[in-house]
Design a protein around this motif. Structure first.
Motif, PDB file in Angstrom:
ATOM      1  N   VAL A  12     -17.702 -10.934  47.642  1.00  0.00           N
ATOM      2  CA  VAL A  12     -16.644 -11.510  46.613  1.00  0.00           C
ATOM      3  C   VAL A  12     -16.979 -12.166  45.629  1.00  0.00           C
ATOM      4  CG1 VAL A  12     -16.134 -13.527  47.770  1.00  0.00           C
ATOM      5  CG2 VAL A  12     -14.284 -12.253  47.185  1.00  0.00           C
ATOM      6  N   GLY A  13     -18.212 -12.410  45.371  1.00  0.00           N
ATOM      7  CA  GLY A  13     -18.618 -13.476  43.979  1.00  0.00           C
ATOM      8  C   GLY A  13     -19.034 -14.772  44.251  1.00  0.00           C
ATOM      9  N   LYS A  14     -19.056 -15.084  45.496  1.00  0.00           N
ATOM     10  CA  LYS A  14     -19.231 -16.670  45.799  1.00  0.00           C
ATOM     11  C   LYS A  14     -20.475 -17.093  45.142  1.00  0.00           C
ATOM     12  CE  LYS A  14     -19.854 -15.695  50.121  1.00  0.00           C
ATOM     13  NZ  LYS A  14     -19.515 -14.267  50.313  1.00  0.00           N
ATOM     14  N   MET A  15     -21.735 -16.512  45.269  1.00  0.00           N
ATOM     15  CA  MET A  15     -22.913 -16.881  44.465  1.00  0.00           C
ATOM     16  C   MET A  15     -22.951 -17.040  42.924  1.00  0.00           C
ATOM     17  SD  MET A  15     -26.858 -15.330  44.349  1.00  0.00           S
ATOM     18  CE  MET A  15     -26.192 -13.866  43.393  1.00  0.00           C
ATOM     19  N   THR A  16     -22.388 -15.949  42.439  1.00  0.00           N
ATOM     20  CA  THR A  16     -21.982 -15.956  41.129  1.00  0.00           C
ATOM     21  C   THR A  16     -21.087 -16.901  40.294  1.00  0.00           C
ATOM     22  OG1 THR A  16     -22.599 -13.600  41.108  1.00  0.00           O
ATOM     23  CG2 THR A  16     -21.578 -14.134  39.096  1.00  0.00           C
ATOM     24  N   VAL A  17     -19.845 -16.888  41.204  1.00  0.00           N
ATOM     25  CA  VAL A  17     -18.875 -18.027  40.866  1.00  0.00           C
ATOM     26  C   VAL A  17     -19.556 -19.397  40.989  1.00  0.00           C
ATOM     27  CG1 VAL A  17     -16.852 -19.216  41.462  1.00  0.00           C
ATOM     28  CG2 VAL A  17     -17.050 -16.571  41.225  1.00  0.00           C
ATOM     29  N   GLY A  18     -20.324 -19.558  42.153  1.00  0.00           N
ATOM     30  CA  GLY A  18     -21.093 -21.003  42.315  1.00  0.00           C
ATOM     31  C   GLY A  18     -22.048 -21.316  41.396  1.00  0.00           C
ATOM     32  N   GLN A  19     -22.794 -20.153  40.605  1.00  0.00           N
ATOM     33  CA  GLN A  19     -23.797 -20.520  39.748  1.00  0.00           C
ATOM     34  C   GLN A  19     -23.066 -20.796  37.981  1.00  0.00           C
ATOM     35  OE1 GLN A  19     -25.607 -16.430  39.792  1.00  0.00           O
ATOM     36  NE2 GLN A  19     -27.225 -17.318  40.697  1.00  0.00           N
ATOM     37  N   GLN A  20     -21.679 -20.380  38.025  1.00  0.00           N
ATOM     38  CA  GLN A  20     -20.956 -20.514  37.004  1.00  0.00           C
ATOM     39  C   GLN A  20     -20.491 -22.214  37.090  1.00  0.00           C
ATOM     40  OE1 GLN A  20     -21.014 -19.199  34.120  1.00  0.00           O
ATOM     41  NE2 GLN A  20     -22.477 -17.679  34.969  1.00  0.00           N
ATOM     42  N   LEU A  21     -20.093 -22.476  38.212  1.00  0.00           N
ATOM     43  CA  LEU A  21     -19.618 -23.881  38.665  1.00  0.00           C
ATOM     44  C   LEU A  21     -20.441 -24.745  38.401  1.00  0.00           C
ATOM     45  CD1 LEU A  21     -16.785 -25.139  39.446  1.00  0.00           C
ATOM     46  CD2 LEU A  21     -17.614 -24.876  41.879  1.00  0.00           C
ATOM     47  N   GLU A  22     -21.508 -24.354  38.954  1.00  0.00           N
ATOM     48  CA  GLU A  22     -23.047 -25.315  38.732  1.00  0.00           C
ATOM     49  C   GLU A  22     -23.104 -25.466  37.269  1.00  0.00           C
ATOM     50  OE1 GLU A  22     -27.299 -25.789  40.544  1.00  0.00           O
ATOM     51  OE2 GLU A  22     -26.829 -23.629  39.625  1.00  0.00           O
ATOM     52  N   LYS A  23     -23.109 -24.652  36.292  1.00  0.00           N
ATOM     53  CA  LYS A  23     -23.174 -24.782  34.813  1.00  0.00           C
ATOM     54  C   LYS A  23     -22.150 -25.890  34.116  1.00  0.00           C
ATOM     55  CE  LYS A  23     -25.372 -20.292  33.842  1.00  0.00           C
ATOM     56  NZ  LYS A  23     -25.049 -19.038  33.361  1.00  0.00           N
ATOM     57  N   ILE A  24     -20.904 -25.782  34.858  1.00  0.00           N
ATOM     58  CA  ILE A  24     -19.935 -26.466  34.205  1.00  0.00           C
ATOM     59  C   ILE A  24     -19.585 -27.740  34.900  1.00  0.00           C
ATOM     60  CG2 ILE A  24     -18.957 -24.703  32.928  1.00  0.00           C
ATOM     61  CD1 ILE A  24     -16.965 -24.287  35.203  1.00  0.00           C
ATOM     62  N   THR A  25     -20.372 -28.207  35.815  1.00  0.00           N
ATOM     63  CA  THR A  25     -20.134 -29.465  36.529  1.00  0.00           C
ATOM     64  C   THR A  25     -21.757 -30.152  36.792  1.00  0.00           C
ATOM     65  OG1 THR A  25     -20.466 -28.354  38.760  1.00  0.00           O
ATOM     66  CG2 THR A  25     -18.075 -28.625  38.091  1.00  0.00           C
ATOM     67  N   ASP A  26     -21.620 -31.293  37.575  1.00  0.00           N
ATOM     68  CA  ASP A  26     -23.002 -32.017  37.873  1.00  0.00           C
ATOM     69  C   ASP A  26     -23.396 -31.385  39.142  1.00  0.00           C
ATOM     70  OD1 ASP A  26     -23.115 -33.264  35.334  1.00  0.00           O
ATOM     71  OD2 ASP A  26     -21.857 -34.830  36.142  1.00  0.00           O
ATOM     72  N   LEU A  27     -22.694 -30.375  39.754  1.00  0.00           N
ATOM     73  CA  LEU A  27     -23.090 -30.291  41.018  1.00  0.00           C
ATOM     74  C   LEU A  27     -24.121 -29.135  41.405  1.00  0.00           C
ATOM     75  CD1 LEU A  27     -19.168 -29.828  42.278  1.00  0.00           C
ATOM     76  CD2 LEU A  27     -20.566 -31.812  42.292  1.00  0.00           C
ATOM     77  N   LYS A  28     -24.740 -29.166  42.388  1.00  0.00           N
ATOM     78  CA  LYS A  28     -25.889 -28.322  42.603  1.00  0.00           C
ATOM     79  C   LYS A  28     -25.422 -27.262  43.461  1.00  0.00           C
ATOM     80  CE  LYS A  28     -29.103 -30.592  40.577  1.00  0.00           C
ATOM     81  NZ  LYS A  28     -29.489 -30.134  38.937  1.00  0.00           N
ATOM     82  N   LEU A  29     -25.830 -25.924  43.387  1.00  0.00           N
ATOM     83  CA  LEU A  29     -25.689 -24.748  43.822  1.00  0.00           C
ATOM     84  C   LEU A  29     -26.606 -24.459  45.133  1.00  0.00           C
ATOM     85  CD1 LEU A  29     -23.897 -22.393  44.611  1.00  0.00           C
ATOM     86  CD2 LEU A  29     -25.178 -21.190  43.107  1.00  0.00           C
TER      87      LEU A  29
END
Length: 186
Positions: A12-29
Motif C-alpha cells: 500500500v506504500g507504508k515504507m515509501t510514505v514512511g521514508q518521506q515522512l522521515e524526511k519532513i519530520t525529526d522522526l526515525k523510520l
C-alpha cells in the motif's frame, strides 16, 4: 516522543510514505521489513523461530527508542483486524511508548488492489525488501492474504483520538506523508 504507527495491507506504500515522512519530520523510520529481512537468511518469518526473533528485535528497538531522547519513531505494520493477536500486539507496542509519555498517532493507508499490485513490483520496494523479490510468491501472498485477513479497519473501529485514514491510490508518497504530518502537527 512521538510514535507513529503507519499501517495498511502489503504494497500500500507504508515504507515509501514512511521514508518521506522521515524526511519532513525529526522522526526515525523503522519499517517492518528491517527486522524480517534481517532474520530471513536464518529463519523464515513464517516459522516460529523467525517470528520470535523478529518480535524480540522489534521489542528491544521499541524499548530503547522510547527511553531515548530521540524525537520519535515511525513504525510500519500490516495489521490483520480480524486477528486478536494483532490487536494485542499493537496495544503492547503502544504501551511501551505510552509508558514513557509518548504521544501515539495512527495513520492507516488503503489503496486499490491494482495499484498495490503495481507497487509490489516497483524497483524501490524490491531494493529495500529482499524477501519480496520473488514476484510470483509476493503477488500470490498479497492476493491470498486479502482472502484470509481483513487488512483495513472498518469505519469507527479505531478508537484512538490521533487517527487518520488515507486512500493513497492516486497520491504520491510525498503528498501522503505531508497529509500525515499536517494532520498530526508532526
Amino acid at each position: 516522543m512521538k510514535f507513529v504507527l503507519l499501517f495498511g495491507p502489503q504494497a500500500v506504500g507504508k515504507m515509501t510514505v514512511g521514508q518521506q515522512l522521515e524526511k519532513i519530520t525529526d522522526l526515525k523510520l523503522f519499517h517492518n521489513h528491517m527486522t524480517i529481512d534481517l532474520v530471513n537468511p536464518y529463519f523464515d518469518y513464517g516459522t516460529e523461530k523467525g517470528r520470535k526473533l523478529v518480535g524480540e528485535f522489534r521489542k528491544r528497538i521499541f524499548e530503547e527508542v522510547a527511553g531515548s531522547d530521540l524525537p520519535g519513531l515511525i513504525f510500519t505494520y500490516v495489521w490483520a483486524f480480524d486477528q486478536q493477536g494483532d490487536w494485542d500486539y499493537v496495544e503492547e507496542v503502544c504501551a511501551v511508548f505510552e509508558s514513557k509519555g509518548a504521544d501515539i498517532y495512527f495513520a492507516e493507508l488503503e489503496a486499490d488492489t491494482d495499484a498495490r499490485l503495481l507497487r509490489n513490483k516497483s524497483e524501490h520496494r524490491l531494493a529495500h525488501k529482499p524477501t519480496k523479490r520473488n514476484l510470483d510468491w509476493s503477488e500470490n501472498d498479497l492476493l491470498s492474504s486479502m482472502e484470509i485477513y481483513r487488512l483495513n479497519s472498518d469505519e469507527g473501529e479505531i478508537k484512538r483520538a490521533n487517527y487518520t485514514r488515507i486512500n493513497n491510490t492516486n497520491l504520491a508518497a510525498e503528498e501522503t506523508a505531508l497529509r500525515i504530518k499536517n494532520t498530526f502537527n508532526l
